[in-house]
Design an enzyme around this catalytic site. Sequence first.
Site, PDB file in Angstrom:
ATOM      1  N   GLU A 418       0.461  -1.644   0.130  1.00 39.15           N
ATOM      2  CA  GLU A 418      -0.146   0.321   0.331  1.00 39.15           C
ATOM      3  C   GLU A 418       1.032   1.438   0.102  1.00 39.15           C
ATOM      4  OE1 GLU A 418      -3.163  -0.042   2.991  1.00 39.15           O
ATOM      5  OE2 GLU A 418      -4.407  -1.433   1.808  1.00 39.15           O
ATOM      6  N   ASN A 466      -5.264  -4.715  -3.015  1.00 42.46           N
ATOM      7  CA  ASN A 466      -5.705  -4.897  -1.653  1.00 42.46           C
ATOM      8  C   ASN A 466      -7.678  -5.140  -1.159  1.00 42.46           C
ATOM      9  OD1 ASN A 466      -3.927  -5.639   0.330  1.00 42.46           O
ATOM     10  ND2 ASN A 466      -2.657  -4.588   0.627  1.00 42.46           N
TER      11      ASN A 466
END
Length: 677
Positions: A418, A466
């Site tokens: 991320e 994700n």
Amino acid sequence: MKVVFGLWTGLLLLVMTGGNLPAQVAREVISLNRSWKFTPGWEVRHQIFTEVNLPHTWNTDALSGKTDYYRGLGNYEKSVEVPESWKGKKVFLRFKGVNAVANVFINGKHVLEHRGGYTAFVVDLTGRVNYGKKNTILVRVNNAIQLDVMPLVGDFNMYGGIYRDVDLIVTGPEHISLSDYASSGVYLLQEQVSGEKATVKAKVILEGRPGENAVLCIQVKEHSGKVVVEKSKDIVFDGKGLKIAELNLEISKPHLWNGRKDPYCYTAEAVVLKDGKEADRVTEPLGLRYFRIDPEQGFFLNGEHLKLRGVCRHQDHAETGNAFSPQNHEEDMDIMLEMGVNAIRLAHYPQDKYMYDLCDRNGLVVWAEIPFIGPGGYRDKGFVDQSSFRENGKQQLVELIRQNFNHPSICFWGLFNELKQAGDDPCEYVRELNVLAHREDPSRPTTAASNQGGELNELTDLICWNQYFGWYGGEPGHIGSWADRAHKTYPDRCIGISEYGAGASIYHQQPELKKPVANSYWHPENWQAYYHEEHWKAIASRPFLWGTFVWNMFDFGAAHRTEGEIAGKNDKGLVTFDRRHKKDAFYFYKANWNTGEPFVYIASRRLKERTSGQQTVKVYSNQPEVELFLDGKSLGKRKTNYGICVWENVNIRLGQNKLTAKAKAKVWDEIELTGLK
């Protein structure tokens, strides 16, 4: 079998021992886990301490949801007797994990600093100890955030302490190196593997006295102890006392490591012989396997397609934080095996070697990663473009790879999670990490977990996202259309899902199926179950997803979180933080992933009181058909679909009701409900 030896000494020893190398132990490994004196803070009063055993963390305050849990300095001190008999030998300390920066002092003198909380490091004590006397070890540990030590951010607790084992290791002067980034010193590169033949290059890093001679012998053994290949080589140490030796090993008709189906491992023993006697020995697993990933068809192990049924796992527990015993790791593994897991993302940092060992033995395909973590939904950055940060990340990547090189379970090296390109752009640095990973290990692909579009998704060999459709936005079924769009956007890339999940409390029960607000208190268990049902239906029908990983296998500590049943916890686990309760979604996956252990399970069992006279009853099972009974009366049979059977309009009477679900395999489940009207 033809065996070639570098020296007649090695051949003679093998003949004399019937093919087995001498069994005397030259390397001593002594646990130093017990009886450390711990004191927090910068300054401590003399003889004021708490006695602790390792593994240990001081951050029980984080487990209570204290957002400003202590992140600072902790001091660990221990006295160790060093006998006179160790003179002339090499003496090392090996720390398996100290979070996050460790400074080690021996007898009051600083000897080493290690920066990074999730990898092992070694301290060479030779020449720094007093023989025949007690020696004092002081470790000053700091888990405060530092802008040049990964990770900078993370949606999990940064527990401080010496939270993994510490060993004292004694070897002969000629030995297999412990100082190569705290690796075993033995690297088994699988150059070519098939069902017909396996070719392995063994590289061994050795240390000894300059100009001295020795013999390096390597044997590969089956479980029975039978030697299947053996090689030896004569060694002469250079002027710095170093030698890198390479031997080529070949095994005909190898028994392959084949995941959950057959996690077979040979053992490879590297032995240093000096003047005909054993000077050192290292044993490493050798699980021979080959794999590939296809953009259309996903993951193949040993030529056969394998649908990776994966979960993510943090190393922490409601009672001990990240200070895990072997029993903690074994408990986690047993729970995952029960559910039918065959792949695991060990997030977001290198985990204990014992966990990788368990994955080897049980056949889980592993994604291992460094703690290069972006902000996710938070403010701070995960990347600071300064040279010291860059070097620290590279150090941690090299440590991850070298310390875990020989684990057959590991198939992917993860480079980030991320990240964002706003501010300091990490793309150039990720490219450098990718090159470094391939230089260190040309046999495994790199991957990453993204939640962004753009260039970040094109830097590693594989890519995953994700995604939380149905939790942070959208509906659970949207995961399928998203996957189709991603596959169309990246038709030549191998794509997967690195995280998907929803929060749930076993104490939050609702009679209807209603989507909650993610950042609210209310996290009903039935929504999590429905969320995973819809996700798996989409995932199972899309073979191009090379791997998918549930977030998370277990609830975990995140002191800054103020949502769900209790502050300080991320409750997206399929099992509670203390491992005592398996949520309904666990049994949905067990029904789909574990077909070898027949079972039935009545869902929503914790909703004990029912206010409506007519109820919908849902049962999870891995059996083809289930029959439901109400107070002994059959309500009929249902065929399972994705492990689910549903009976609608079940008439619950006032007072106590007994529901029983049975399958032909003589498995059953039973619950009692109270009808309120």
